[in-house]
Write a protein that holds these residues in place. Sequence first.
Motif, short mmCIF file in Angstrom:
data_model
loop_
_atom_site.label_atom_id
_atom_site.label_comp_id
_atom_site.label_asym_id
_atom_site.label_seq_id
_atom_site.Cartn_x
_atom_site.Cartn_y
_atom_site.Cartn_z
N ILE A 97 37.38 58.34 38.22
CA ILE A 97 37.42 56.90 38.49
C ILE A 97 38.49 56.25 37.64
O ILE A 97 38.59 56.48 36.43
N HIS A 98 39.30 55.38 38.29
CA HIS A 98 40.27 54.54 37.59
C HIS A 98 39.69 53.13 37.54
O HIS A 98 39.35 52.55 38.57
N GLN A 99 39.60 52.57 36.37
CA GLN A 99 38.91 51.29 36.22
C GLN A 99 39.70 50.36 35.32
O GLN A 99 40.29 50.77 34.32
N ALA A 100 39.74 49.05 35.73
CA ALA A 100 40.39 48.01 34.92
C ALA A 100 39.57 46.75 35.06
O ALA A 100 38.69 46.63 35.92
N SER A 101 39.85 45.77 34.21
CA SER A 101 39.20 44.47 34.31
C SER A 101 40.28 43.42 34.52
O SER A 101 41.45 43.63 34.15
N ALA A 102 39.87 42.29 35.13
CA ALA A 102 40.85 41.24 35.42
C ALA A 102 40.22 39.88 35.23
O ALA A 102 39.06 39.65 35.58
N ASN A 103 41.00 39.01 34.65
CA ASN A 103 40.60 37.62 34.49
C ASN A 103 41.30 36.79 35.57
O ASN A 103 42.52 36.88 35.74
N VAL A 104 40.55 35.98 36.30
CA VAL A 104 41.11 35.15 37.38
C VAL A 104 40.81 33.70 37.06
O VAL A 104 39.64 33.28 37.03
N SER A 105 41.83 32.94 36.83
CA SER A 105 41.63 31.53 36.47
C SER A 105 41.29 30.70 37.70
O SER A 105 41.59 31.07 38.84
N GLU A 106 40.64 29.55 37.48
CA GLU A 106 40.30 28.66 38.59
C GLU A 106 41.56 28.10 39.24
O GLU A 106 41.59 27.88 40.45
N GLY A 107 42.59 27.90 38.44
CA GLY A 107 43.85 27.44 39.01
C GLY A 107 44.42 28.43 39.99
O GLY A 107 44.95 28.06 41.04
N ALA A 108 44.31 29.73 39.66
CA ALA A 108 44.81 30.77 40.57
C ALA A 108 44.03 30.79 41.86
O ALA A 108 44.58 31.01 42.95
N VAL A 109 42.72 30.53 41.78
CA VAL A 109 41.88 30.52 42.98
C VAL A 109 42.25 29.35 43.88
O VAL A 109 42.32 29.49 45.11
N TYR A 110 42.48 28.18 43.30
CA TYR A 110 42.83 27.00 44.10
C TYR A 110 44.26 27.07 44.64
O TYR A 110 44.52 26.66 45.77
N ASP A 111 45.17 27.58 43.83
CA ASP A 111 46.59 27.53 44.19
C ASP A 111 47.08 28.77 44.91
O ASP A 111 48.24 28.85 45.31
N GLY A 112 46.20 29.78 45.06
CA GLY A 112 46.60 30.99 45.77
C GLY A 112 47.58 31.84 44.98
O GLY A 112 48.45 32.49 45.57
N GLU A 113 47.44 31.88 43.68
CA GLU A 113 48.36 32.63 42.85
C GLU A 113 48.05 34.13 42.89
O GLU A 113 46.94 34.54 43.24
#
Length: 960
Positions: free
Chosen positions: A879-895
């Motif tokens: 298994i290859h595994q990573a974690s990611a942080n997604v900001s609310e700005g990225a969710v709204y702006d489609g980043e």
Amino acid sequence: MSSETADARALQADDVVAYAERYGHLALVGVLMVFMLWVRLKNLGSFRGRDRLAFTGIDSWYHWRATDWTVQNFPWVMPYEVYTGFPDGNNVDQFNTLFDQFVALLAMLIGLGSPTQSDIYLAALIAGPILATLTAIPVYLIAKRVSGDNRFAGLVAVIILALSPGEFTRRSLAGNFDHHVAEALLMAVAIYALVVALRSAERDKPIWELVTSRDWSLLRTPTKYSVLAGVAITLYLWVWPAGIVLIGILGIFFAVQLALDFVRGVSPDHVAFVGVVSMAVTALFSLLKTDVYSLTEVTQYSLIQPALAVLVALGCLFMAWLARQWETRELERVYYPAAILGLVAAGLVVLWIALPDLYNTVMTNVTTRLLPIRSTDTALTVQEVQPPDDIVRRAARSFGMGLYLFILGLVLLIARPFVGDRFRAEHTLVIVWGLFLLGMAASQSRFWYYFVLPVSILSGYTIAQVVGLIDLNPSDRVRDVKGYQVLTILLVLTVLFVPFAPGIASYTAPDIADAVQPGGESDTWAEGNEFLQENTPEPGNLYGAGNESELDYYGTYERPADGDYDYPGGAYGVMSWWDYGHFITSQGERIPHANPFQQHARSASAFLQAPSEDAANEVLDAISAGMEPRLDASGNVTVDAPEDVDNDVPYVMIDHKMAGEKFPAIARWTGPNRAIYGTQKDINLGVQNESQTLPAFSDAYYDTQLARLYLDDASGMEHYRLVHEADEWALVGGQVTQTRPLPFSNAILNADSWGPMVENTSMLYERERKNGNLTRTNFYEPHVESSLKTFERVEGATMTGQVENATNASSIRVSLELETAPGRTFTYTQNAELGDDGSFEVTVPYATDNVRGPDEGYTDSSVTANGNYSVVVQGDDGIHQASANVSEGAVYDGESIAVDGFEFTSYDDLFETNPGDESDENVTDGNATDGEGDTESGSDNESDATSERISGPDVRVPPQ
């Protein structure tokens, strides 16, 4: 004892009898009115002693909106509503009426000119009971007049009205804030005013020659009463524009009466005079309120109200003229009615050819409201529009013996000319009016609040005729009363009171009052709408547009010329089923797309049934572009929305009833045959360990946008996220009731017809011992969910990256643990394919932070992430595994969010982590999971979830 003393006592007794004869009936009517008011205010305390507003009907909430607006802008009513029907707005003339002005005036009086919200609320609660109580006055007067000024007939009519536990009582209780009771009151006033005008015309005999010679000494009285009748009819229309049904009834009455008069050798001028004057006044005053210049809008103040009144007036004038021509030519009078019928038929043909839209409007109202002929498939999804199952049984519950007395009264009135009694025009009026209200009651359940009027009046007439046969007077001495007179009075009392007695009646008027309590759907939606009001941007400020001042909740907005309001940038709509639009407007102060005017019901149905997220997005994009999308029989969207439209409908609200018992109605409006959403399954309920074939939801249901949002919390979706759920829980699933006689023996299973049942979780396995039986309710394939969930459509952040050396890996899985405000945790998951080089793109809607808020034009979500996204790729060797942080700005702006830093863990290392555990849940047939127990096989996540749900119960236990 001296003779003077005896004479004095006899004189006093005679005075008492005379006083009782003169005023006793009024005292009894007063007592009955006090009883009516008491019944309707019995539950007032339960509505006032609350932290929030409560009403018992959905339409009550829009009357609250209209009345609240009128108080703020007293005495005006709202010219146009922009807080409903997004993106068009709505002309809501069927509200914003004289009724709302009356309640606003009552609130002003209670608040001494500056009413608080509490004052307005009190006025809204007591307005219906007051108007219902006042209805007793015209009912008494009509029954008294029709019965030859018999006061006993009026008294009996009020008794039936007061004791009836039917629709009139239910709709006039405190908490039911609707215009129906005002309709009933003003219709009764209008009928009484016409009765008085007809009696005046019969006495003073106005004819055409008096009009041409302007002999006002003989015309003054019938003119005065005819004008008052026109004013009364207008007031009725000003409470309910669709009340043109009364104009139609009166048009038929005038036609029948004029024909009868001419055949009997009586000048039709007398009744025609009343018809012309009253309808002309109605047309004039209706024209003053006209704000929609159309002949087809029956629920608005349009040209159709004055136009129909003018047609009736001209019809009366024409029939009177034709009668004179008929007489001049010495034609047989008996053929006159046939000629009128032929001319009416010819007129309908001309109308059908010249004005087909008006013809269709008239005929639709006749066949769906006046007569029990037909109702549209979609109209039948409204409970109050459905016809009663058994009119006789319902009448017995509502009126006791009233239906039979009503029918007998009609027969007695029709028979009057044949037994030598005088027949008046008012009798024809009551006969025609009563028959059509019977037809209306048979066509729609709602019209029973009208039907109580002729039932009460003709019951009074019938009883008065029976009592009149025994020649009994209050001045008769007891010893002079005959046995048959006593038996007759006992029979009358039995007929009137026994059917309404507790223990005999299914329910009484006080029982209805006790049963109506605050709560229900409005409380379920209150929490979600409070979230909207406090945690979403003001209309006009979506995404920081800054135009909120242009959409003041109490603002005045001009009616657009083309019928559609031009909203400023930053305005937005809320998607839900049309039943709940008024809640969203009045509780949340936001703009629903669909509403109980059934505006945009088809496009709401299309969104909720959409078989994929892409199809749902197409529907919302089409709405934002001002289009009305539907689904075809295959589930495809019927319109092509333009590209790059704004996200003007960002919020979706779904409650447990939409997912359950209301879904069949949702599926009726558009899209595939609703039968595809049901199937049959063999389910073991644990009764004698036997399986039963029961109705259940099919795969097609679980693929709908509604189910994937509400039941899956948008898991597997790219552009929708849960932002709030109510802290109240409901059960959605199938229901079977088992009844086992005591002592227990074989169970009898009665499965409900297809359509899920929704109950509170406390109803699970409910047991009730009744009549020697034990009843148990089993739920199967249950889903325990929040009673109301709110979702937001966002652009979504796209995770991108590349996984190297992932041998034979074909997919990537991302997951995020989230927690709602009530404390429930759930996991969002999303699957995507890997490229040949290990590259991937995954769009996700949830953020791992919550930093934007409503002042900036965004949502303060009450659903928060417990950590970061887990990104997992599974290969042959590990298994290859990573974690990611997604900001609310990225969710709204489609980043785009770059994901790197993958860590590799071989399967050997995994086994070392769990030595000796051969049933490790992380390893199944060589395929690994993310540790949440979901099998990862490279297939679509939604399909996996659906298959898993169908194969067994999916109960999500709420936080304790």
